[in-house]
Design an enzyme around this catalytic site. Structure first.
Site, PDB file in Angstrom:
ATOM      1  N   GLU A  44       0.878  -1.170   0.000  1.00 40.74           N
ATOM      2  CA  GLU A  44       0.000   0.000   0.000  1.00 40.74           C
ATOM      3  C   GLU A  44       0.914   1.218   0.000  1.00 40.74           C
ATOM      4  O   GLU A  44       1.786   1.325   0.865  1.00 40.74           O
ATOM      5  CB  GLU A  44      -0.876  -0.017   1.256  1.00 40.74           C
ATOM      6  CG  GLU A  44      -1.894   1.083   1.226  1.00 40.74           C
ATOM      7  CD  GLU A  44      -2.767   1.149   2.471  1.00 40.74           C
ATOM      8  OE1 GLU A  44      -2.788   0.187   3.261  1.00 40.74           O
ATOM      9  OE2 GLU A  44      -3.412   2.199   2.647  1.00 40.74           O
ATOM     10  N   ARG A  62       4.610 -12.796   9.778  1.00 44.14           N
ATOM     11  CA  ARG A  62       5.385 -11.609   9.435  1.00 44.14           C
ATOM     12  C   ARG A  62       6.690 -11.573  10.212  1.00 44.14           C
ATOM     13  O   ARG A  62       6.825 -12.211  11.248  1.00 44.14           O
ATOM     14  CB  ARG A  62       4.581 -10.322   9.622  1.00 44.14           C
ATOM     15  CG  ARG A  62       4.074 -10.019  10.996  1.00 44.14           C
ATOM     16  CD  ARG A  62       3.490  -8.592  11.055  1.00 44.14           C
ATOM     17  NE  ARG A  62       2.482  -8.320  10.041  1.00 44.14           N
ATOM     18  CZ  ARG A  62       2.438  -7.191   9.309  1.00 44.14           C
ATOM     19  NH1 ARG A  62       3.334  -6.245   9.500  1.00 44.14           N
ATOM     20  NH2 ARG A  62       1.501  -6.999   8.420  1.00 44.14           N
ATOM     21  N   LYS A  75       4.243   0.581   9.992  1.00 42.30           N
ATOM     22  CA  LYS A  75       4.357   1.832   9.233  1.00 42.30           C
ATOM     23  C   LYS A  75       3.907   3.025  10.066  1.00 42.30           C
ATOM     24  O   LYS A  75       4.498   4.096   9.984  1.00 42.30           O
ATOM     25  CB  LYS A  75       3.492   1.740   7.970  1.00 42.30           C
ATOM     26  CG  LYS A  75       4.234   1.128   6.807  1.00 42.30           C
ATOM     27  CD  LYS A  75       3.443   1.334   5.538  1.00 42.30           C
ATOM     28  CE  LYS A  75       2.935   0.011   5.042  1.00 42.30           C
ATOM     29  NZ  LYS A  75       2.098   0.089   3.870  1.00 42.30           N
TER      30      LYS A  75
HETATM   31  P1  ATP Z   1      -0.314  -1.618   6.892  1.00 33.76           P
HETATM   32  O1  ATP Z   1      -0.401  -1.708   8.354  1.00 33.76           O
HETATM   33  O2  ATP Z   1      -0.226  -0.228   6.367  1.00 33.76           O
HETATM   34  O3  ATP Z   1      -1.256  -2.510   6.121  1.00 33.76           O
HETATM   35  P2  ATP Z   1       1.679  -3.417   6.010  1.00 33.76           P
HETATM   36  O4  ATP Z   1       2.952  -3.560   6.718  1.00 33.76           O
HETATM   37  O5  ATP Z   1       0.731  -4.538   5.948  1.00 33.76           O
HETATM   38  O6  ATP Z   1       1.109  -2.150   6.636  1.00 33.76           O
HETATM   39  P3  ATP Z   1       1.556  -3.280   3.121  1.00 33.76           P
HETATM   40  O7  ATP Z   1       2.024  -2.205   2.244  1.00 33.76           O
HETATM   41  O8  ATP Z   1       0.120  -3.629   3.094  1.00 33.76           O
HETATM   42  O9  ATP Z   1       1.983  -2.875   4.570  1.00 33.76           O
HETATM   43  O10 ATP Z   1       2.451  -4.563   2.899  1.00 33.76           O
HETATM   44  C1  ATP Z   1       2.764  -5.096   1.640  1.00 33.76           C
HETATM   45  C2  ATP Z   1       3.055  -6.557   1.786  1.00 33.76           C
HETATM   46  O11 ATP Z   1       4.142  -6.763   2.675  1.00 33.76           O
HETATM   47  C3  ATP Z   1       1.866  -7.286   2.370  1.00 33.76           C
HETATM   48  O12 ATP Z   1       1.683  -8.491   1.647  1.00 33.76           O
HETATM   49  C4  ATP Z   1       2.261  -7.530   3.783  1.00 33.76           C
HETATM   50  O13 ATP Z   1       1.664  -8.684   4.275  1.00 33.76           O
HETATM   51  C5  ATP Z   1       3.783  -7.669   3.682  1.00 33.76           C
HETATM   52  N1  ATP Z   1       4.413  -7.319   4.953  1.00 33.76           N
HETATM   53  C6  ATP Z   1       4.260  -6.197   5.659  1.00 33.76           C
HETATM   54  N2  ATP Z   1       4.953  -6.229   6.811  1.00 33.76           N
HETATM   55  C7  ATP Z   1       5.576  -7.424   6.845  1.00 33.76           C
HETATM   56  C8  ATP Z   1       6.460  -8.078   7.772  1.00 33.76           C
HETATM   57  N3  ATP Z   1       6.833  -7.493   8.918  1.00 33.76           N
HETATM   58  N4  ATP Z   1       6.901  -9.315   7.463  1.00 33.76           N
HETATM   59  C9  ATP Z   1       6.544  -9.888   6.313  1.00 33.76           C
HETATM   60  N5  ATP Z   1       5.731  -9.342   5.406  1.00 33.76           N
HETATM   61  C10 ATP Z   1       5.237  -8.124   5.654  1.00 33.76           C
HETATM   62 MG    MG Z   2      -1.259  -4.271   4.703  1.00 33.43          MG
END
Ligand code: ATP
Ligand code: MG
Length: 596
Positions: free
Chosen positions: A73, A298, A308
């Site tokens: 995102e 994660r 974030k």
């Molecule tokens: P938000 O809280 O804004 O949704 P997010 O960390 O999920 O934050 P995204 O931009 O939606 O951010 O993440 C993009 C991809 O990265 C998604 O598939 C998410 O699952 C993955 N991702 C985010 N944080 C992690 C993490 N700590 N470990 C592994 N994958 C992650």
């Molecule tokens: Mg997300």
């Protein structure tokens, strides 16, 4: 991976044989996760994800295709957790001869921005992810998503609810009690269509209505209790401008985006496990192509936060100097710090992928960085905490230029010329007036080798009025030129040095963890994660660097011999280099001194 699997699946160049797809996946060029010319790493272990995908390939689900996506995102910069997801998605495509898309999940006009889009593209590419021409945006599907929503309404599977957000929340029920049906749940298809179209036309204010799926208010899965599919938002979107007054929710958008792109395996993090039922419901109800959602744990990393929201707080609150501050766990911060894509990919391969939540030691990441830099970073000399050495036996106006290789064993090609003169700087710590046992560096009367230059012996210690050492008077052995022993005489210690009059002062930023707690994100009530900010996370010193170091372009990664790995910061100016310490070396001297 077991030997059997390795021999049957690993083809030329270490790549796992493509699944086939009647030639479909293998005909298209597979998505690589490597830099140009780099060999593919040995396939990662036989984790549950790879086992699932292999099974799908064997059963020829999805015609044997493998097509993943990385769906950020654009509401912040990518961090090391995203790197894990990038390595999984692009890595699987690479290993299975499939494809991986980059898709911006841009359904929230309020928080998203093109600044983030650009940064994300740069970071994914830097990590080695190549999405070719497959860069997609959920916002590109808004027309199609809208049509799907109308289709659900016509099927009697969605309705316009006129309750407030608070009412919807209050009537959702709990894990133990069912929810309450909305009084608007049984509106006619015509009324729903009319209201939904007027929502789209901008006739209503934010929050006046929402579109909800009509599923089951008594479902044991709360996600299935008539989830919201669309909400009204009078906000301009960074790509669609003022076209839309309603925006689709994540759960409605993501599965349909996957479907429209023909994604086979939609890999996401564990918090979406309950959403999978809704993911499947939307695709099944609409009768469209059905991707498979698979969840993994994660990444959590000690001494940092990977949310974030919290990272934005660090930037906005001025705790760091921007998203690319080398103390940030962001990809751009790590790049500026001097971490390499190879090291980050190695880290992601080592931590593997599992379904259990885990917290990984930051030191493992540093280990991977060291491993890679040890193999590729040229070694040069710099002194961080200088003390002057005067070689009394060396002519005053003489300068010798020594050609010094970038590594002693020749593994790192290249060399540079280093000036030697009568006055040098050495590390203050490399001298002890009263040396502990096994201290093989400089001490009164002791002889030491100056790297690639001469043997010197300390004859006299000069102090200022406060007793602080200001100068070491030494003699040299002219027969040891180049640092080799003239007569088989053994000198155990070799220390680094720079010529005092040729050395260039360089602002050098020494970093430590940004937080004092290994788990700053998991704070008790009433405690803020910012309470754990490490006041000593950045220390700035002036290093004295050999001339060749002052000429390296920003981004260059080097070893300061015996001190650690450093990277030239973009703040550098001609004649005024700035270095970031990437990671320390393991200091065996510290250990010896502790033991003695
Ligand atoms: P938000 O809280 O804004 O949704 P997010 O960390 O999920 O934050 P995204 O931009 O939606 O951010 O993440 C993009 C991809 O990265 C998604 O598939 C998410 O699952 C993955 N991702 C985010 N944080 C992690 C993490 N700590 N470990 C592994 N994958 C992650
Ligand atoms: Mg997300």
């Amino acid at each position: 991976m077991s030997d059997i699997a390795a021999s049957s699946l690993v083809g030329k160049g270490g790549a796992v044989a493509p699944c086939g797809a009647d030639g479909a996946a293998s005909a298209a060029s597979p998505t690589p996760l490597r830099n140009a010319g780099e060999e593919m790493p040995p396939a990662a272990g036989q984790d549950f994800l790879r086992a699932r995908i292999r099974q799908d390939c064997e059963r020829r689900s999805f015609d044997g295709r493998v097509h993943t996506r990385f769906p950020p995102e654009p509401n912040g910069y990518l961090h090391i957790g995203h790197a894990k997801s990038i390595c999984i998605n692009f890595g699987l495509a690479d290993e299975f001869g499939g494809l991986c898309n980059l898709r911006f999940d841009d359904t929230n006009p309020v928080k998203e921005d093109t600044e983030y889009v650009d940064a994300i593209r740069e970071d994914v590419r830097w990590l080695g992810g190549d999405w070719e021409d497959r860069e997609f945006y959920a916002s590109d599907y808004f027309d199609q998503l809208y049509a799907f929503a109308e289709q659900l309404i016509r099927m009697g599977k969605a309705y316009v609810d006129s309750q407030s957000a608070d009412e919807i929340r209050a009537t959702r029920g709990t894990l133990t009690t069912p929810g309450t049906e909305s009084p608007w749940r049984n509106r006619s298809v015509e009324e729903n269509l009319d209201l939904f179209r007027r929502m789209r036309a901008g006739e209503f204010a934010d929050g006046e209505h929402v579109l909800r799926a009509k599923i089951d208010m008594a479902s044991p899965n709360l996600v299935m209790r008539d989830p919201t599919l669309y909400r009204i938002r009078h906000a301009a979107h960074h790509r669609t401008g003022d076209k839309w007054r309603i925006y689709p929710m994540y759960d409605f958008t993501h599965c349909l985006s996957d479907s429209l792109e023909g994604i086979t395996h939609s890999i996401c993090t564990l918090e979406f496990v309950n959403n999978r039922e809704l993911y499947d419901w939307v695709l099944e109800t609409l009768g469209v192509y059905h991707s498979r959602q698979i969840e993994f744990a994660r990444l959590g990393l000690t001494y940092t936060v990977l949310s974030k929201r919290k990272l934005i707080q660090l930037v906005r609150g001025g705790y760091v100097n921007g998203w690319d501050d080398p103390r940030m766990p962001t990809i751009c911060g790590m790049r500026r710090r001097g971490y390499t894509p190879e090291a980050i990919r190695d880290f992601c391969a080592r931590i593997g992928v599992a379904r259990a939540e885990n917290l990984v030691e930051y030191s493992l990441l540093e280990f991977c960085v060291r491993e890679h830099l040890n193999a590729v970073a040229p070694r040069l000399m710099a002194v961080l905490d200088p003390v002057r050495v005067v070689i009394e036996t060396y002519p005053e106006d003489q300068v010798e230029w020594f050609d010094m290789p970038y590594s002693a064993d020749g593994s790192i090609p290249g060399s540079r010329r280093v000036p030697f003169s009568r006055e040098l700087y050495i590390e203050r710590d490399d001298f002890r007036e009263d040396p502990p046992k096994k201290f093989h560096r400089l001490a009164p009367g002791a002889e030491v080798r100056l790297r690639y230059a001469y043997y010197i012996t300390c004859r006299e210690v000069v102090r200022d009025a406060d007793g602080r050492i200001t100068e070491l008077r030494c003699t040299h052995d002219p027969d040891s030129r180049g640092g080799s022993s003239p007569d088989g005489r053994k000198v155990k210690g070799t220390i680094h040095w720079v010529s005092a009059s040729h050395a260039v002062p360089a602002e050098t930023r020494l970093y430590d963890h940004l937080f004092t707690s290994p788990t700053p994100g998991a704070t008790p009530e009433g405690v803020e994660f910012t309470d754990f900010i490490n006041p000593d996370s950045l220390r700035v010193v002036t290093a004295h660097v050999e001339p060749a170091l002052a000429e390296m372009p920003a981004g260059s990664r080097v070893q300061f011999e015996r001190l650690g790995y450093f990277c030239v910061d973009p703040d550098s100016r001609p004649g005024a280099p700035v270095f970031n310490r990437t990671v320390t070396l393991k200091d065996s001297w510290a250990r010896i001194e502790r033991n003695s």
